[in-house]
Design a protein around this motif. Sequence first.
Motif, mmCIF file in Angstrom:
data_model
loop_
_atom_site.group_PDB
_atom_site.id
_atom_site.type_symbol
_atom_site.label_atom_id
_atom_site.label_comp_id
_atom_site.label_asym_id
_atom_site.label_seq_id
_atom_site.Cartn_x
_atom_site.Cartn_y
_atom_site.Cartn_z
ATOM 1 N N THR B 44 0.827 -1.209 0.000
ATOM 2 C CA THR B 44 0.000 0.000 0.000
ATOM 3 C C THR B 44 0.864 1.264 0.000
ATOM 4 O O THR B 44 0.372 2.356 0.275
ATOM 5 C CB THR B 44 -0.966 0.016 1.208
ATOM 6 N N ALA B 70 0.878 15.974 -1.933
ATOM 7 C CA ALA B 70 1.002 15.120 -0.737
ATOM 8 C C ALA B 70 2.437 15.197 -0.223
ATOM 9 O O ALA B 70 3.195 14.239 -0.297
ATOM 10 C CB ALA B 70 0.616 13.681 -1.079
ATOM 11 N N ASP B 74 4.149 16.404 6.222
ATOM 12 C CA ASP B 74 3.040 17.349 6.430
ATOM 13 C C ASP B 74 2.507 17.178 7.865
ATOM 14 O O ASP B 74 2.203 16.062 8.287
ATOM 15 C CB ASP B 74 1.941 17.019 5.405
ATOM 16 N N TYR B 77 -0.689 15.068 8.919
ATOM 17 C CA TYR B 77 -0.774 13.605 9.012
ATOM 18 C C TYR B 77 -0.604 13.145 10.450
ATOM 19 O O TYR B 77 0.331 13.534 11.141
ATOM 20 C CB TYR B 77 0.309 12.912 8.168
ATOM 21 N N GLU B 78 -1.478 12.252 10.843
ATOM 22 C CA GLU B 78 -1.397 11.624 12.159
ATOM 23 C C GLU B 78 -0.468 10.401 12.084
ATOM 24 O O GLU B 78 0.279 10.117 13.006
ATOM 25 C CB GLU B 78 -2.839 11.201 12.500
ATOM 26 N N HIS B 79 -0.534 9.696 10.959
ATOM 27 C CA HIS B 79 0.212 8.436 10.784
ATOM 28 C C HIS B 79 1.610 8.715 10.230
ATOM 29 O O HIS B 79 1.775 8.993 9.043
ATOM 30 C CB HIS B 79 -0.565 7.534 9.819
ATOM 31 N N SER B 81 4.449 6.707 11.663
ATOM 32 C CA SER B 81 5.270 5.763 12.436
ATOM 33 C C SER B 81 6.519 5.312 11.677
ATOM 34 O O SER B 81 7.531 5.013 12.290
ATOM 35 C CB SER B 81 4.434 4.556 12.879
ATOM 36 N N MET B 87 2.919 8.350 5.340
ATOM 37 C CA MET B 87 1.556 8.676 4.918
ATOM 38 C C MET B 87 1.498 9.157 3.458
ATOM 39 O O MET B 87 0.600 8.730 2.710
ATOM 40 C CB MET B 87 0.941 9.700 5.878
ATOM 41 N N HIS B 90 1.113 6.213 1.222
ATOM 42 C CA HIS B 90 -0.248 5.648 1.153
ATOM 43 C C HIS B 90 -1.150 6.526 0.273
ATOM 44 O O HIS B 90 -1.940 6.015 -0.516
ATOM 45 C CB HIS B 90 -0.846 5.531 2.560
ATOM 46 N N ILE B 91 -1.036 7.831 0.419
ATOM 47 C CA ILE B 91 -1.872 8.736 -0.389
ATOM 48 C C ILE B 91 -1.572 8.562 -1.879
ATOM 49 O O ILE B 91 -2.484 8.437 -2.703
ATOM 50 C CB ILE B 91 -1.647 10.213 0.025
#
Lengths: 138, 138, 138
Positions: B44, B70, B74, B77-79, B81, B87, B90-91
């Motif tokens: 992903t 993206a 940024d 983004y919370e994710h 890790s 992130m 993934h976007i």
Amino acid sequence: MINISTLFKETDGRGTFDLTMEIRGCIEMAGIANGLCHVFVHHTSASLMFCENADPSVRRDLETFMSRIAPDGDSAYEHDSEGPDDMPAHIRSVLTQTEITLPVENGRPNLGTWQGLYLWEHRHHPHRRKITVTVIGE
Amino acid sequence: MINISTLFKETDGRGTFDLTMEIRGCIEMAGIANGLCHVFVHHTSASLMFCENADPSVRRDLETFMSRIAPDGDSAYEHDSEGPDDMPAHIRSVLTQTEITLPVENGRPNLGTWQGLYLWEHRHHPHRRKITVTVIGE
Amino acid sequence: MINISTLFKETDGRGTFDLTMEIRGCIEMAGIANGLCHVFVHHTSASLMFCENADPSVRRDLETFMSRIAPDGDSAYEHDSEGPDDMPAHIRSVLTQTEITLPVENGRPNLGTWQGLYLWEHRHHPHRRKITVTVIGE
């Protein structure tokens, strides 16, 4: 069973062109009752989308959206050999799809009531777009 | 007839990797003349795209575009890790495709002259990407 | 062999809904060992995506991203007959996919460890979404 057809669509510049009837024709001609229909655009500056087929303002708003996130003539683009709409056309194609598959049931495309399949021309000049339609099933 | 192959592609970080020859190899090996070839990335944070295969600046501009909409790191983004490119990867995958189907005719991928199929690695670190290629036809 | 199933998914408004188990069920019921599974959403305001299935913050960040590039109630939209989330829902659907194909091996969806298939509802009100699942193979 497999049936392959080739379509050519003349576009008159940037905009959307309803392919739903042509695709229905390919499926009927294939003589396949149940399976899948794959639609493939042989280009990287035009694409395909399923879109709401009742209100043309949806497709106008999609043009507005794309013009905003990938504007013509953006100075950030290095690739502009075919003009200010060259690179935006590639970006729009990558953000949407150049190949799409739809279900076939009882010899017909099994789409939602408000779904149409559109070819989206991203270049300003008219183009002749080649599309391969593959119907697979039994 | 169905033939399934597994490919592994080593990437050296963010960028695009031409898969066209590998996919052609899978189709030839499958011994299927006419049908469809489905390419699937088991991740992903990497994706697939058909892209203009002549001028590498197109793919550089696509990187520029993705970095703009993206951006890495940024604060929205919370994710994060796995880092500032976690992130965004993934976007970028969701905005493009992790699975693509192409037509097969006469035992060859039936692509446009300027179309290449690319794996797009979205992470900065090198990764080993697993790809399943399914050829279906007759 | 071809097997067609119809699923209905009740959504409770904007958000993502894991379809992976339902799709696995359709594949098992189809009795097909190897091939492809095609998933099709009969709507233009909901879509499909493969997404990281471990950390829900990934899907929250995807909402944040989409809200930023296609905000509700944007005055640039002409089409708002069903409310401020009407046109953003169409944009989000076009930027993602309303149809997706995944490989089937040994009677199971052959996905990556961290891949889940999600229905993404883009409207704020609950909807009943129709999905056609076609399994083709041998």
